[in-house]
Design a protein around this motif. Structure first.
Motif, short mmCIF file in Angstrom:
data_model
loop_
_atom_site.label_atom_id
_atom_site.label_comp_id
_atom_site.label_asym_id
_atom_site.label_seq_id
_atom_site.Cartn_x
_atom_site.Cartn_y
_atom_site.Cartn_z
N SER A 154 -102.34 109.93 81.94
CA SER A 154 -102.67 111.32 82.19
C SER A 154 -103.22 111.98 80.93
N THR A 155 -103.91 113.08 81.12
CA THR A 155 -104.38 113.89 80.00
C THR A 155 -103.25 114.77 79.51
N THR A 213 -92.98 116.30 77.10
CA THR A 213 -93.83 115.28 76.50
C THR A 213 -95.25 115.86 76.48
N PRO A 214 -96.18 115.24 75.76
CA PRO A 214 -97.57 115.74 75.81
C PRO A 214 -98.21 115.62 77.19
N TYR A 215 -97.55 114.92 78.12
CA TYR A 215 -98.13 114.66 79.43
C TYR A 215 -97.39 115.37 80.55
N GLY A 216 -96.45 116.22 80.20
CA GLY A 216 -95.67 116.94 81.18
C GLY A 216 -94.18 116.70 80.99
N LEU A 217 -93.38 117.37 81.78
CA LEU A 217 -91.93 117.24 81.65
C LEU A 217 -91.44 115.89 82.19
N LEU A 218 -90.45 115.35 81.49
CA LEU A 218 -89.81 114.11 81.93
C LEU A 218 -88.41 114.48 82.41
N HIS A 219 -88.12 114.21 83.67
CA HIS A 219 -86.85 114.58 84.30
C HIS A 219 -85.92 113.38 84.38
N VAL A 220 -84.64 113.62 84.08
CA VAL A 220 -83.61 112.60 84.23
C VAL A 220 -82.41 113.24 84.92
N ARG A 221 -81.84 112.52 85.90
CA ARG A 221 -80.63 112.98 86.57
C ARG A 221 -79.65 111.80 86.63
N VAL A 222 -78.46 112.03 86.08
CA VAL A 222 -77.45 110.97 86.01
C VAL A 222 -76.23 111.37 86.84
N THR A 223 -75.83 110.49 87.77
CA THR A 223 -74.61 110.68 88.55
C THR A 223 -73.86 109.35 88.52
N PRO A 252 -93.77 111.23 83.53
CA PRO A 252 -95.24 111.21 83.53
C PRO A 252 -95.82 110.03 82.76
N VAL A 253 -94.95 109.25 82.11
CA VAL A 253 -95.41 108.10 81.31
C VAL A 253 -94.56 106.88 81.64
N PRO A 313 -93.07 101.77 85.49
CA PRO A 313 -94.28 102.59 85.38
C PRO A 313 -93.95 104.07 85.50
N ALA A 314 -94.92 104.89 85.19
CA ALA A 314 -94.75 106.33 85.38
C ALA A 314 -94.50 106.62 86.86
N GLY A 315 -93.77 107.71 87.10
CA GLY A 315 -93.49 108.10 88.47
C GLY A 315 -92.01 108.31 88.71
N HIS A 316 -91.65 108.32 89.98
CA HIS A 316 -90.26 108.59 90.39
C HIS A 316 -89.54 107.26 90.61
N THR A 317 -88.39 107.11 89.98
CA THR A 317 -87.63 105.85 90.06
C THR A 317 -86.14 106.16 90.13
N ILE A 318 -85.42 105.42 90.97
CA ILE A 318 -83.96 105.51 91.04
C ILE A 318 -83.40 104.19 90.53
N LEU A 319 -82.50 104.26 89.55
CA LEU A 319 -82.00 103.07 88.88
C LEU A 319 -80.48 103.11 88.85
N GLY A 320 -79.88 101.95 88.74
CA GLY A 320 -78.43 101.89 88.60
C GLY A 320 -77.78 101.06 89.68
#
Length: 832
Positions: A2-3, A790-800, A809-810, A825-832
Motif C-alpha cells: 500500500s501507499t 504504521t505508515p500504511y494505516g492502523l494495525l489492529h490486534v485483539r487478544v482473548t 495493512p502490512v 500476509p497483510a489482511g485479517h487473520t485469526i491465530l491461536g
C-alpha cells in the motif's frame, strides 16, 4: 504494498504557493530599534535588553475577498496574528535563529469586502529563556523585534513594508524569570492599554514602521529574506496546536490579611504572603468570586483545575482602578515558600484599569492551581470571573487506542498519552510547568509514545531535527533553542546518545526517510566525540562534563559500564542505518568499535553475582551494580545472550530494588545532595553488594527494553504497574521521579509505549514498517485490544485468552502463546 498514509500526512494547513527562499515582504521594526547607518555607512546595532511588545498594523482594501488568501509570516521572537481584530494564529515554533521557521495561513475566512485591518503583536524577549535564543545582533537585524509578512490577495500582494504602522505597548511587559524557571513572568498594566487593543489604531504613539536593511559587508542593504542572521526561512515542521477551553473544578477564597511586604516580583509576593498567612480561614466558593476589598489589605483566591493543564490563563475582573492581582501558577498544593519545591515559581501580574478588565495570558504555563493575590488601593467591590485555561498543545491524532479487561493498564495507557501531550508544545519539552525546555535526551520517550499512539508523526521527526544543533566539537547541547544552547556551556554527553537512539527509532518506524539521512552525519560526530575517552580495552573512562544518564544514584565516574553500553548501542544502531544506505565504510567502522567494546566489556562482569557493575576506579571493579548497568549491557548487545537471564534475575528482583537519587527525594530537590554531587561526594546509603538501585522513570525505558529482550514479560508488566502510584488525588499524568519532582513529566511516559510494543506486541518487523512483528503478552489480562499506527494505516490486534485476531495493512510475523513463529500476509487473520 500500500501507499503510506496518515502517519506521514502533511500538517493541517493550506497548501502554500511558496516555491523559492525569496520573500516579497520586508523585515520591518520599530524606528527606535532599527539601526541607522552612521556617516561612514556602518551599522549601529541595537543593544536593547528585556522584553518588549510591539503592535504592527496595516490595512488593505478588498472589493471581493478571494476564497483563499495564502499568507505567511514570522517574527523575532514571537507573534500573534489578528485579522479584523480576530485572532488567526501565533508562532513561530522554537528554533535556532539561523534556522528560523515561518507559518502559513489562509486569511480568506477572516476578510470582508471593504477595508480590512491586519495586526501583528510581536514580542521580543531580549534575554534568552527556556524556549528562545537570540540571534547574533548587528547590521540592523538581530537584537530587536522584527516582522516579515506577505499575503496573496489574488494576484495583488500585501507585504510588510514602510507603509505599516507600529506602536510599543507599554502596558505589556515582564518580570524576570523566577529561580530556575525559564518561562517569562508577564506583567499587564491595563491602565496603559485600551480595551480593544488588538484592533486598536487610534491615539498617540503610532509611527511608521521602518524597513530593516541588512548593513553588513556583502548584504547590499537587502531587507527581504533570506538575510543574515536568520538565513533562509524554513516552513513550520509540525501541524497547528490544538486548543481546548478548560475551567476549574473548585474555587476557594481566604479571609483578608495585611499585605505584609512589597517584594516587587509577583511570584515572590504571593509566596511571601502565603508563608505569612497560612492559617487564614478558607471558604469554598464558585465563580464569580465576590468580596469587598479594604484598602491596604489582600485576599487570596485559589482555583483548582483537578489535574495538570497547560495553556493560556484568562479571567475577567471587576475592581477599582489600580487593583493589583499577583498570580502564582502551581502544579502541587504545597506551600509556595517551601524550600526545594522549585516547581512552584511561575506566575504573572495584572493591574486593573477600573473597567472592562480582563486578563488573558500571552505566555503558556502549566499548572493545576492558580493563586490570585488581590489587593486594591481603595475600598471597593471585587469580582473575579471564571478562570479559564485555553490549552494549546500538540495533539495525538488518529484512532489508535488500547482497551483491556484490566482497568489499571487502561489508565496507564491513557496517562502516558496525556503526559506526552502536555509536554508537546512547539517541541518536546521536559514538563509543561517548571521549565518547558527542549532537553535533547528527554524527547526519546516522547517520540516513542507518539510513534505508537498517533497517526501524525511530524513531531516525532521534529524532535531529532531540532536537536541536531552540534557544538563545534560535534556534541549536542543539553537543551536546544533556548538559553542553554545560547550560552554554549556545559552539556550532558549521554543526552546525545539518547538522541542518536531517537534517530534509529525514527528509522525503524519510517525507514530511510530524508530526515534520517540528514541526521546521520551528526550521529557520527557524536560517536567520534567519545573516541579520546576509550581506554586500551575499548571501553570508556573519565568522560567529562555532566554525565547524567538518570536521576537514580548510578556511578558514572572512572571506567563506566553504563556510558560504554549507551555509546555501544549508538554505534550498533549507526552501523545498522549506514548498512541500509549501502555505506559499508561507516558501518564497518562503527561495528569495529562495537566489537572492541564488547571484548573489553568483560572487565565489568561480576561472576559471583552474575551481573555487571556500574564502574571501575583505578582498574578495580566496584560493588554497585545498578539496574541500569545490567539493562544497558543487554540493550547494547555487549552482554552475551547466554548471560541475559542471570542479569535479568539481578535487576528485576523486587526484593533487591531500592530507590536512591544523588540530588532529590522526600518530595523535592535536595540542596545538600546537589552540593555534595558538585563536590564529588556520593553518599552510599544502601548495601551495594546485595541491593540494586532502581532506575528512575526516565531511564526505565532501557530497563524495560532489556526485560523484553529477555522475554521477561511478567517482570516488565509488574514494573510498569508501579507507575500507578502517580495516578492519585486527581492527577492523571506521570511524575518526574519516584516520590519527587514535577507531577507531569514527558520523559516518564514509557508505560504507554510498553503497553503497545510489549503487551499488545506491535513492532516494526523491518525498517519503515514494511512488515510488522506481533508478539502479544498472553496471560497478562483476560482480554485486550488496540490499534497502533504504521505508515500504511492502523494495525489492529485483539487478544482473548490464547487467541489473537490481527488486522494488518502490512505482512507480519506472529509469535503464538507456545512460542512458535509464523509468517502471514497483510489482511485479517485469526491465530491461536
Amino acid at each position: 504494498m500500500s501507499t503510506p498514509v496518515s502517519a506521514t500526512a502533511s500538517p493541517h494547513r493550506p497548501a502554500a504557493p511558496w516555491h523559492t527562499p525569496g520573500w516579497l515582504g520586508h523585515w520591518i521594526g520599530h524606528p527606535d530599534d532599527v539601526a541607522e547607518r552612521d556617516s561612514r555607512g556602518l551599522p549601529e546595532p541595537s543593544s536593547k535588553n528585556g522584553l518588549v511588545r510591539h503592535l504592527f498594523r496595516t490595512t488593505c482594501e478588498v472589493e471581493s475577498p478571494p476564497v483563499r488568501v495564502p499568507a505567511r509570516l514570522t517574527a523575532d521572537s514571537r507573534y500573534v496574528l489578528f485579522a479584523n481584530g480576530e485572532r488567526v494564529g501565533q508562532g513561530p515554533v522554537r528554533s535556532q535563529p539561523r534556522r528560523m521557521r515561518y507559518d502559513d495561513y489562509d486569511l480568506g475566512p477572516y476578510l470582508h469586502p471593504g477595508t480590512n485591518t491586519i495586526s501583528v503583536l510581536v514580542t521580543y524577549y531580549g534575554d534568552p529563556n527556556a524556549f528562545w535564543q537570540p540571534a547574533s545582533p548587528g547590521a540592523a537585524l538581530g537584537g530587536h523585534a522584527v516582522l516579515v509578512f506577505e499575503a496573496d490577495l489574488g494576484g495583488r500582494w500585501l507585504i510588510s513594508d514602510g507603509a505599516w504602522s507600529v506602536k510599543r505597548l507599554a502596558g505589556l511587559g515582564a518580570a524576570p524569570p523566577y529561580g530556575f524557571h525559564g518561562v517569562p513572568v508577564e506583567v499587564v498594566d491595563a491602565r496603559e492599554l485600551p480595551v480593544d487593543w488588538p484592533a486598536w489604531h487610534d491615539g498617540e504613539g503610532w509611527t511608521p514602521a521602518r524597513v530593516a536593511h541588512a548593513g553588513h559587508m556583502g548584504a547590499a542593504a537587502r531587507s527581504q529574506p533570506p538575510t543574515a542572521p536568520y538565513g533562509a526561512l524554513l516552513p513550520r515542521p509540525i501541524g497547528a496546536l490544538e486548543e481546548t477551553s478548560l475551567t476549574p473544578e473548585a474555587y476557594w477564597c481566604d479571609g483578608e490579611a495585611g499585605y505584609a511586604a512589597e517584594l516587587g516580583h509577583p511570584v515572590a509576593q504571593v509566596a511571601h504572603y502565603c508563608a505569612r498567612h497560612k492559617d487564614l480561614p478558607r471558604a469554598r466558593t464558585s465563580a464569580p468570586v465576590r468580596f469587598r476589598a479594604t484598602s491596604g489589605m489582600a485576599r487570596l483566591v485559589i482555583a483548582d483545575f483537578g489535574r495538570v493543564v497547560c495553556g493560556l490563563v484568562s479571567f475577567s475582573l471587576t475592581a477599582p482602578r489600580g487593583t493589583r492581582v499577583d498570580i502564582l501558577y502551581q502544579e502541587k498544593p504545597v506551600d509556595p515558600s517551601a524550600a526545594g519545591r522549585i516547581s512552584n515559581i511561575t506566575g504573572a501580574r495584572y493591574i486593573a484599569r477600573g473597567g472592562d478588565d480582563a486578563f488573558e495570558a500571552m505566555e503558556v504555563n502549566g499548572l493545576r492551581y492558580v493563586r490570585l493575590l488581590i489587593t486594591s488601593p481603595v475600598p471597593g467591590d471585587i469580582a473575579v470571573g471564571e478562570i479559564r485555561v485555553r490549552e494549546r498543545l500538540y495533539p495525538i491524532r488518529g484512532e489508535a487506542f488500547f482497551q483491556s479487561s484490566d482497568d489499571e493498564l487502561d489508565r496507564l495507557y491513557a496517562a502516558g498519552r496525556r503526559t506526552v501531550t502536555l509536554s508537546a508544545h512547539d517541541a518536546y519539552v521536559d514538563c509543561p510547568t517548571r521549565e518547558q525546555r527542549a532537553w535533547v535526551g528527554d524527547g526519546v520517550v516522547h517520540q516513542l509514545v507518539h510513534l505508537t499512539t498517533s497517526t501524525n508523526w511530524s513531531m516525532a521527526r521534529w524532535y531529532p531535527q531540532l536537536a541536531d544543533s552540534p557544538r563545534s566539537d560535534g556534541l549536542l547541547p543539553r537543551s536546544v533553542a533556548g538559553e542553554t544552547e545560547y550560552r554554549d556551556g556545559l552539556t550532558i554527553p549521554d543526552w546525545a546518545l539518547n538522541w542518536a537512539h531517537g534517530v534509529h527509532t525514527l528509522y525503524r518506524y519510517e525507514g530511510l526517510s530524508a530526515p534520517v539521512r540528514e541526521l546521520l552525519p551528526s550521529v557520527e560526530r557524536v560517536l567520534r566525540w567519545y573516541l579520546p575517552y576509550r581506554d586500551e580495552r575499548g571501553v570508556l573512562e573519565h568522560v567529562p562534563e555532566w554525565n547524567l544518564v538518570d536521576w537514580s544514584a548510578v556511578f558514572l565516574s572512572g571506567t563506566s559500564s553504563i556510558l560504554t553500553s549507551m555509546w555501544a548501542r549508538a554505534l550498533r544502531e549507526f552501523a545498522d542505518i549506514s548498512a541500509a544506505y549501502g555505506n559499508v565504510g561507516n558501518a564497518d567502522w562503527a561495528r569495529g568499535l562495537w566489537e572492541e567494546a564488547r571484548a573489553g566489556f568483560e572487565v565489568f562482569w561480576d561472576p559471583e553475582r552474575e551481573t555487571y557493575v556500574d564502574h571501575l576506579v583505578d582498574g578495580i571493579r566496584q560493588s554497585p551494580a545498578s539496574q541500569l548497568a545490567g539493562a544497558t549491557a543487554i540493550v547494547s548487545g555487549l552482554a552475551p545472550s547466554s548471560r541475559w537471564n542471570a542479569v535479568a534475575d539481578w535487576i528485576a528482583d523486587p526484593r533487591r530494588l531500592v530507590i536512591r537519587s544523588w540530588i532529590g527525594g522526600d518530595g523535592g530537590y535536595d540542596d545538600a545532595k546537589i552540593a555534595d554531587q558538585i563536590r564529588g561526594v556520593q553518599d552510599v546509603t544502601w548495601d551495594p553488594r546485595h541491593e540494586v538501585v532502581r532506575a528512575e522513570p526516565f531511564a526505565s525505558y532501557m530497563v524495560h527494553d532489556a526485560l523484553a529482550l529477555c522475554g521477561r514479560t511478567a517482570e516488565l508488566t509488574r514494573a510498569l504497574r508501579d507507575w500507578s502510584r502517580f495516578l492519585t488525588d486527581g492527577y492523571d499524568t506521570f511524575g518526574e521521579c519516584w516520590g519527587w519532582g514535577t507531577p507531569a513529566h514527558g520523559w516518564s511516559s514509557t508505560p504507554t509505549r510498553d503497553i503497545v510494543t510489549y503487551l499488545l506486541g506491535i513492532e516494526p518487523g523491518e525498517a519503515g514498517f514494511v512488515s510488522a512483528r506481533i508478539q502479544p503478552a498472553f496471560g497478562v489480562t483476560a482480554r485486550m485490544s488496540g490499534a497502533a499506527p504504521t505508515p500504511y494505516g492502523l494495525l489492529h490486534v485483539r487478544v482473548t485468552g490464547t487467541t489473537c485476531e490481527v488486522d494488518s495493512p502490512v505482512p507480519f510475523t506472529f509469535r503464538a502463546a507456545d512460542g512458535t513463529t509464523t509468517a502471514h500476509p497483510a489482511g485479517h487473520t485469526i491465530l491461536g
